[in-house]
Design an enzyme around this catalytic site. Structure first.
Site, mmCIF file in Angstrom:
data_model
loop_
_atom_site.group_PDB
_atom_site.id
_atom_site.type_symbol
_atom_site.label_atom_id
_atom_site.label_comp_id
_atom_site.label_asym_id
_atom_site.label_seq_id
_atom_site.Cartn_x
_atom_site.Cartn_y
_atom_site.Cartn_z
ATOM 1 N N ASP A 212 0.849 -1.190 0.000
ATOM 2 C CA ASP A 212 0.000 0.000 0.000
ATOM 3 C C ASP A 212 0.887 1.244 0.000
ATOM 4 O O ASP A 212 1.947 1.243 -0.646
ATOM 5 C CB ASP A 212 -0.941 -0.032 1.205
ATOM 6 C CG ASP A 212 -2.286 0.602 0.906
ATOM 7 O OD1 ASP A 212 -2.318 1.820 0.680
ATOM 8 O OD2 ASP A 212 -3.298 -0.110 0.901
ATOM 9 N N HIS B 6 -3.700 6.042 3.471
ATOM 10 C CA HIS B 6 -4.388 4.846 2.981
ATOM 11 C C HIS B 6 -3.726 3.567 3.492
ATOM 12 O O HIS B 6 -4.401 2.616 3.905
ATOM 13 C CB HIS B 6 -4.388 4.881 1.447
ATOM 14 C CG HIS B 6 -5.260 3.862 0.786
ATOM 15 N ND1 HIS B 6 -4.836 2.574 0.546
ATOM 16 C CD2 HIS B 6 -6.518 3.948 0.288
ATOM 17 C CE1 HIS B 6 -5.797 1.904 -0.076
ATOM 18 N NE2 HIS B 6 -6.838 2.709 -0.230
ATOM 19 N N SER C 187 -10.956 -1.091 -0.937
ATOM 20 C CA SER C 187 -9.655 -1.045 -0.247
ATOM 21 C C SER C 187 -9.792 -1.399 1.217
ATOM 22 O O SER C 187 -8.876 -1.971 1.816
ATOM 23 C CB SER C 187 -9.044 0.362 -0.348
ATOM 24 O OG SER C 187 -8.429 0.569 -1.582
#
Length: 749
Positions: free
Chosen positions: A153, A210, A534
């Site tokens: 990520d 994220h 996600s």
């Protein structure tokens, strides 16, 4: 926990621009490399394994790879970016198109593909999945103790409380990874971190948010009193809170396939057990899909791979990460709402959501205005400058989502700067019922498409429209959950020729998880709510880690089967899982259903798949020997093996196509992982338009790990009036203790 609301609002606004202040002491040194010289691009090159090279050491393998580059670089220029050990047989290098054509003529060359970009696609979610603290399954699996989850990520901020090493055991002896920060910040929770950027060592620090969000969903620590702006307060934790985390930063401004392959390659070497990948891209054939190729290498080494289904739903065939060896995860809603109630002047009440719930906002009936009522798109979506010349001062302003110009936070800024006192954010058609709880910069509520139509109807009928807003805080027990989030990628796959995708759905809407702290918050851990597949993929990575801890001898395919055949099909109110319109949905949205971790721990029977079967499946897709060899990482001659179709793969679901007046037979093998002396009988809900028979109708097992083969016969009559349609059903093997469910999808051709 004391929350500085103003600081957090700035955080949420700036995070949309990827400008989050971070602790500079955590930045590892960066080696800057350039791969933009001349007209060179990054290519991923697949080559044959050299017979004379045993490749026992990375140095020997790299020397062999460099032999393909030596004739191309008389100037001695450094061309190679990555030399792969596990993910592929090959390397990534900076090459011109002419140099690639020259390389194609070399002995041992297999395949070349230009590097491609990929896109990035929880206080309550463990509880929603039935994982309360001291729950039997959590205790039986030791909360994932001893399992290492690798997260590909945007990196991590290691000083967050979700990643401290307190009460964590040492990582298993097999762990070989490193912690690539300049100061020693890794621990028994965060056991490793690396950054991959175009062949160079780079910082694994998360300057986006994220990455640490997804990592904490999978395996974050228990953190008390977590909340977002005081809402959704509770004990935050990942799904496998005692599992170890290894972070592989592959997304900087962009995510590149060569970096993703390098991270998968490293994760295999490091000793990772489960990979969580919330990244996707266009659906390419598998021989050009770098992530699918790397994932197959990982699965062959025993790693479980959980990937996101993409956020382009509800469009048909929008699902990404279609490879059958990966678990593809769609996004569902939970039973929690951060409630805002809008009361219209005619007495109607409409419920919406907002993470920003001001304590001192008075309930007063205020003028209601929709700047876009004349059809101007920029005004509809409250884009920059669109409210100039429109009197919104002191009013509640209606804005539509989308527009492609600004996000919901920026829309609120436009309204606030124009003098609006509050905003109602209205879903457009494709988003329907999926409502996100966002942190806005002014009092606001997001509402569904249907409720937006109700407000517009009221405004047309009322010469002086008014509304008041009530902020009600966090509400639990929404009965229409889980339902499918509107953005969740949908099947059927356009790439895999008949494997049902997505495989499963898990929580992906309004998920609370770790977030980088603003500079003025000191060491206080902060959290954010994000939505997307996600967020769903790391939930399933955490579930896989729990199953791996509970059943260390299970293969990745067995874990996947256990998750799929025990999935829930009903909402909390007992009705079928619904889609974003509120109507019952289909397998192309739900896959096998909604994950149920406790049931997955005791599935009774599982469907296993040997890696060699995936190779036969690739041959059945009609790929050339070179293309299959690139995916398989070894030379494959399809004529020398029996190719199989997607229908013949020993998958936990059935996706078949039938012609009019025809019969098709599909064979499956099940393995007993329940109890000795088990007897199962078959139950079938036949898809409309086709007769389904199973032989034998009863299967018996005398011991654990025993396998049984059965056949399923699909018989179609005259289906000429059904051509182009799809029908659904289900096959169940039922014993006194277990129900093993397989979804059936029949396409009429």
């Amino acid at each position: 926990m004391v929350i500085n609301h103003s600081s957090l609002l700035l955080l949420f606004f700036f995070s949309t621009l990827f400008i989050i202040p971070i602790n500079s002491q955590l930045l590892s040194s960066i080696i800057h490399c350039s791969d933009t010289s001349g007209d060179r691009n990054t290519y991923i090159i697949h080559v044959e394994t050299a017979n004379a090279t045993k490749f026992l050491a990375r140095e020997a393998r790299e020397r062999y790879y460099r032999s393909f580059l030596q004739p191309l670089s008389s100037s001695g220029e450094q061309l190679m970016l990555y030399s792969y050990m596990h993910a592929i047989n090959g390397f990534a290098a900076r090459l011109t198109e002419a140099e690639v054509k020259t390389m194609m003529k070399m002995k041992g060359f297999v395949h070349a593909q230009k590097d491609q970009e990929y896109n990035l696609h929880t206080t309550h979610s463990p509880d929603f999945l039935g994982l309360q603290q001291d729950h039997c399954f959590w205790k039986e699996s030791n909360y994932g103790k001893g399992v290492i989850i690798g997260v590909l990520d945007t990196g991590v901020m290691p000083n967050h409380q979700s990643f401290t090493g307190e009460d964590m055991p040492l990582p298993p002896a097999k762990w070989k990874g490193i912690c690539d920060f300049d100061i020693p910040v890794c621990n028994n929770k965060l056991v490793g971190a690396r950054g991959f950027l175009r062949g160079c060592r780079n910082s694994p620090v998360d300057d986006n948010g994220h990455g640490m969000h997804t990592a904490s969903i999978a395996a974050g620590n228990f953190v008390a009193n977590a909340s977002v702006l005081g809402q959704a307060k509770g004990n935050a934790s990942g799904i496998a809170p005692k599992a170890h985390l290894a972070i592989y930063k592959v997304c900087y401004k962009h995510c590149h396939g060569s970096d993703i392959l390098a991270a998968i390659d490293q994760a295999i070497s490091d000793g990772v057990d489960v990979l969580s990948i919330s990244i996707g891209g266009r659906p390419d054939p598998f021989y050009d899909d770098h992530m699918a190729i790397g994932a197959l290498a990982a699965v062959e080494k025993g790693l479980f791979v959980s990937s996101s289904a993409g956020n382009m739903g509800p469009k048909e065939s929008s699902v990404e990460n279609n490879a059958p060896w990966m678990l593809t995860v769609g996004a569902s809603t939970m039973d929690r709402s951060i409630r805002v109630t809008i009361k219209l002047g005619n007495g109607e009440e409409i419920n919406g959501e907002s993470a920003y719930q001001p304590d001192n906002f008075p309930f007063t009936m205020l003028p209601l205005i929709f700047p876009g009522e004349k059809g101007v798109v920029r005004a509809k979506t409250c884009s920059d400058g669109s409210l100039d010349g429109i009197n919104v001062r002191g009013k509640i302003v209606l804005c539509e989502t989308g527009g492609g110009v600004n996000n919901s936070i920026e829309k609120g800024m436009v309204v606030k700067n124009a003098g609006g006192i509050a905003m109602i954010l209205m879903n457009q058609g494709k988003q329907m019922l999926t409502v996100k709880a966002r942190a806005h910069v002014l009092p606001a509520a997001q509402i569904s498409y249907g409720d937006a139509l109700r407000i517009k109807k009221y405004m047309k009928a009322s010469p002086v429209a008014t509304a008041g807003i009530l902020f009600k805080g966090t509400v639990y027990g929404t009965p229409v959950s889980p339902s499918i989030a509107s953005f969740s990628g949908r099947g059927p796959s356009v790439i895999n020729n008949g494997v049902m995708k997505p495989d499963i759905v898990g929580p992906g809407l309004n998920i609370l998880a770790a977030w980088p702290s603003p500079a003025d918050c000191g060491a206080m851990p902060t959290f954010n709510m994000l939505s997307g597949t996600s967020m769903a993929a790391p939930h399933l990575a955490g579930v896989a880690a729990l199953l791996k801890a509970s059943h260390p001898d299970w293969s990745p395919a067995m874990i996947k089967s256990a998750i799929m055949t025990t999935a829930d099909e009903l909402r909390r109110d007992g009705k079928p899982i619904s889609d974003e319109t509120g109507n019952s949905t289909n397998y192309f949205a739900t896959g096998a259903g909604h994950v149920n971790p406790s049931k997955a721990n005791d599935p009774g029977l599982v469907y296993d798949i040997d890696i060699d079967d995936y190779i036969s499946y690739l041959c059945g897709l009609g790929y050339s020997d070179r293309q299959v060899s690139a995916v398989a990482r070894r030379y494959i001659e399809c004529l020398s093996r029996k190719a199989i179709t997607a229908e013949e793969l020993n998958y936990p679901t059935f996706t078949v196509s039938v012609a009019s007046e025809s019969q098709k037979t599909v064979t499956r093998t099940v393995k007993n992982v329940g109890e000795n002396n088990a007897v199962y009988t078959v139950q079938v809900d036949a898809p409309e338009g086709v007769k389904v028979d199973v032989y034998p109708e009863k299967i018996e097992f005398s011991e654990i790990n025993q396998t049984v083969v059965y056949d399923v016969y699909f018989t179609a009559g005259d289906t000429s009036d059904r051509i182009g349609s799809v029908s659904e059903g289900q096959l169940r093997w039922v014993s006194g203790k277990h129900v093993v469910k397989s979804a059936i999808t029949v396409s009429f051709v």
